[in-house]
Design an enzyme around this catalytic site. Structure first.
Site, PDB file in Angstrom:
ATOM      1  N   LYS A 286       0.894  -1.459  -0.023  1.00  0.00           N
ATOM      2  CA  LYS A 286      -0.068  -0.051   0.052  1.00  0.00           C
ATOM      3  C   LYS A 286       1.067   1.591   0.275  1.00  0.00           C
ATOM      4  O   LYS A 286       2.291   1.372   0.731  1.00  0.00           O
ATOM      5  CB  LYS A 286      -0.823   0.054   1.018  1.00  0.00           C
ATOM      6  CG  LYS A 286      -2.264  -0.446   1.051  1.00  0.00           C
ATOM      7  CD  LYS A 286      -3.176  -0.456   2.527  1.00  0.00           C
ATOM      8  CE  LYS A 286      -3.820  -1.740   2.267  1.00  0.00           C
ATOM      9  NZ  LYS A 286      -5.205  -1.461   3.351  1.00  0.00           N
ATOM     10  N   GLU A 372     -19.443  -8.732   7.826  1.00  0.00           N
ATOM     11  CA  GLU A 372     -20.286  -7.570   9.128  1.00  0.00           C
ATOM     12  C   GLU A 372     -21.575  -9.321   9.216  1.00  0.00           C
ATOM     13  O   GLU A 372     -22.012  -8.668  10.838  1.00  0.00           O
ATOM     14  CB  GLU A 372     -20.921  -6.557   8.120  1.00  0.00           C
ATOM     15  CG  GLU A 372     -20.325  -5.645   7.796  1.00  0.00           C
ATOM     16  CD  GLU A 372     -19.211  -5.625   6.771  1.00  0.00           C
ATOM     17  OE1 GLU A 372     -18.286  -4.520   6.564  1.00  0.00           O
ATOM     18  OE2 GLU A 372     -19.469  -6.336   6.087  1.00  0.00           O
ATOM     19  N   ARG A 400     -25.053  -4.803   5.233  1.00  0.00           N
ATOM     20  CA  ARG A 400     -24.941  -6.490   4.696  1.00  0.00           C
ATOM     21  C   ARG A 400     -25.119  -7.305   5.727  1.00  0.00           C
ATOM     22  O   ARG A 400     -25.316  -8.903   5.373  1.00  0.00           O
ATOM     23  CB  ARG A 400     -23.542  -6.546   4.478  1.00  0.00           C
ATOM     24  CG  ARG A 400     -22.804  -5.182   3.386  1.00  0.00           C
ATOM     25  CD  ARG A 400     -21.332  -5.664   3.543  1.00  0.00           C
ATOM     26  NE  ARG A 400     -21.200  -5.946   1.852  1.00  0.00           N
ATOM     27  CZ  ARG A 400     -19.947  -6.843   1.854  1.00  0.00           C
ATOM     28  NH1 ARG A 400     -19.034  -6.189   2.165  1.00  0.00           N
ATOM     29  NH2 ARG A 400     -20.187  -7.879   0.353  1.00  0.00           N
TER      30      ARG A 400
END
Length: 645
Positions: A286, A372, A400
């Site tokens: 990243k 989730e 979700r």
């Protein structure tokens, strides 16, 4: 333009077809140009920086090798798509990212033919890509479908559901696993790059397929033994056994920042056209190529404006504590007095304040990854054993886990505390991230308590209320951003469940607010006072259960009632209207209007402007009251009521 970075190779590129003839050296120079362009653009607009920097070389390689948009390229989540947008005809608009009327910060079908699937939530790319691949096969076409997914998104069950389905089909799908956290593979070098090229090459696949054909004619036990030996041998050198078990042909890991590794492997996979799904495992970093983002990947995942040279973020000093920080403060205060309180989040500890809770109580803090659904049922299991789980997830992501909220929590009456950060408008992330629907999808559930603070002091009290409530599930929804600057207690005081309050006493007109729309209601009431009206302002505090004494007072002692919420249609206002109707409180001529979000997906912009556009800022609320009175007067005289915006 003056001040812009020099990008000589990128200046010759408008669409992917412009890079397909480039040499490897030119592709490397193009990647550096794209990286400089992206850093410069995001420094002025803000946005997701680290993820995009990590896939610059991959993006260049994909558009160099594949015939996009005929070949479908599906990005998971989409926050890494800025290099993709630069190379697909949108460079001239890249400095409008996340601005009103500008480019979306995610892939979006309406924006470009190079965005075959819109994103914003994670772990959807393999499912969508497989659907495209199967549709292609049914249509008799031969284009490629490529799905790019990060290792974080692979923690969600949906990714594995899709892989399980893909492995059971004969449809050719290419999945690229972007491992940017070293969570799956060790660092890789020249040897792994060589092995990846070998395993994706025509000679290897030809020999392997010939061997498979040969052993298919052997007796059953020998056939199975040969297959197991092949799998074992490949697993030793590649580590791909898990993916092979799911039915994927595994290639990797390889260095995702080496175009001399990426290009030949992608070309091999494109040209071999092997039946069934293929997974290419790449390792990236990243923020690659920009030191501030490399050294602080979490800080530079999503940023505001910043100085390109120093990396310093251009962040104005806070005028008041933000709601996320106040939630953390309140939760810590409660946990200091109750060792049964635990904090749970789904890959967003920093965004929800659970990271601060984790510093104080590491053994009581759980980040379950992008999962989730699991987070909610995991919390339900803990609640079964007498613990007090606080599940902190953004409102948009909690959607979700709706089935788990219904079946695993509400149906069983379990005291799980759902804390919905980013409820309401969130600004630049746009339609995929607004917390618009939680009131609508939660208020229909029996036995659930739903509350929303009007300011950060109320936030502390509501956290305390949740900590002490054990009779069933409870929900706390709160917005992104700063509070009103009120004094904060060291620890909150529980509020009686379902008890609202009158903040300003008047007569004739009543405003009923839920959450942080209270202060615009108070300002609207002051404005209306200047016009000779006398307005009551009430803070519902609880969307469910409703304070029926308060609601009867507002209905019977006033001629008109305006209900204000920062949520979608079908939410709090609809709940109040239905309750008024059931209780017969509309039978004596009470005039009611509801103010909520418009019935459309709202694009990116400033939250303040979004509230103005919806009409629930102070001026909009006052205009609604005046329009309601005009309509009432016109109705009583038989005249046509004036129409107000």
């Amino acid at each position: 333009m003056p001040g812009r970075p020099e990008t000589p190779v990128l200046d010759t590129v408008t669409y992917p077809e412009d890079i397909r003839h480039l040499s490897l050296d030119d592709l490397n120079r193009l990647a550096e140009d794209v990286r400089r362009e992206m850093i410069d653009a995001v420094s002025g607009t803000g946005g997701h920086l680290g993820a995009g920097l990590g896939v610059v070389e991959l993006t260049v390689a994909l558009h160099h090798v594949f015939d996009t948009p005929r070949d479908r390229l599906v990005w998971d989540v989409g926050h890494q798509c800025y290099p993709h947008k630069i190379l697909t005809g949108r460079r001239d608009r890249i400095r409008t990212l996340r601005q009103p009327g500008g480019l979306s910060g995610f892939t979006r079908r309406a924006e470009s033919e190079y965005d075959p699937f819109g994103a914003g939530h994670s772990s959807t790319s393999i499912s969508a890509g497989l659907g495209m691949a199967v549709a292609r096969d049914l249509a008799g076409a031969d284009n490629c479908v490529v799905a790019v997914i990060g290792d974080g998104s692979m923690s969600a069950g949906m990714a594995y559901e899709a892989m399980n389905n893909a492995g059971d089909t004969n449809s050719r799908l290419i999945v690229i696993l972007n491992d940017n956290d070293m969570s799956i593979a060790p660092p890789v070098g020249a040897m792994s790059g060589y092995l990846s090229r070998l395993l994706s090459s025509k000679p290897w696949l030809s020999v392997r397929n010939m061997a498979k054909d040969l052993v298919s004619h052997l007796p059953g036990p020998m056939n199975r033994a040969a297959a197991q030996l092949d799998e074992f041998a490949r697993g030793l050198v590649t580590g791909g056994t898990m993916f092979e078990e799911l039915g994927f042909y595994y290639v990797g890991p390889l260095d995702g920042h080496r175009l001399d590794h990426l290009v030949p492997v992608l070309r091999n996979v494109r040209e071999t056209k092997q039946d069934g799904p293929v997974l290419i495992h790449i390792v990236t970093k990243k923020g690659h190529g920009y030191e501030p983002a490399e050294t602080a990947p979490d800080k530079y995942h999503g940023v505001g404006r910043f100085n390109v040279v120093t990396g310093a973020l251009d962040k104005p000093p806070a005028q008041a504590p933000n709601y996320t920080g106040v939630f953390a403060k309140g939760l810590i205060a409660e946990a200091e007095h109750d060792d049964r309180i635990v904090g749970i989040t789904a890959a967003m500890p920093g965004g929800t304040g659970i990271d601060k809770f984790g510093v104080q109580f590491p053994e009581r803090t759980f980040d379950v990854g992008i999962a989730e659904q699991h987070a909610v049922t995991f919390a339900a299991g803990m609640a079964c054993e007498g613990y007090k789980p606080f599940v902190a997830i953004y409102s948009t992501f909690m959607q979700r886990a709706y089935d788990q909220i219904v079946h695993d929590v509400a149906l069983q009456g379990l005291p799980v505390r759902l804390c919905l950060d980013r409820a309401g408008y969130v600004g630049a992330d746009g339609g995929t991230h607004h917390g618009a629907f939680d009131l609508a999808y939660l208020l229909c559930l029996p036995g659930i308590v739903v509350m929303a603070p009007s300011d950060e002091g109320e936030m502390m009290h509501m956290v305390a209320t949740m900590a002490g409530y054990n009779d069933g599930p409870s929900v706390l929804r709160y917005p992104r951003g700063e509070g009103e600057g009120v004094d904060l207690p060291e620890r909150g005081t529980p509020i009686p469940i379902g008890k609202g309050r009158i903040v300003r006493k008047g007569k004739g007109i009543a405003l009923l607010s839920i959450g942080t729309r209270l202060f615009p209601c108070l300002r609207a009431a002051e404005d209306l006072t200047q016009r000779g009206l006398n307005v009551t302002v009430a803070d519902a505090r609880f969307a469910k259960p409703l304070d029926m004494d308060l609601l009867r007072t507002l209905a019977t002692e006033h001629e008109a009632l305006v209900v204000v919420e920062e949520g979608a249609r079908g939410g709090f206002g609809a709940h109040v209207l239905q309750t008024l109707a059931i209780e017969g409180l509309l039978d004596h001529g009470l005039k009611v209007r509801t103010l909520c979000m418009p019935d459309r997906f709202v694009e990116q912009g400033k939250p303040e402007q979004q509230a103005i556009d919806a009409g629930f800022d102070a001026d909009g609320i006052a205009a609604t009251v005046l329009g309601l009175l005009d309509a009432t007067a016109a109705g009583s005289t038989g005249e046509e009521a004036p129409v107000r915006a």
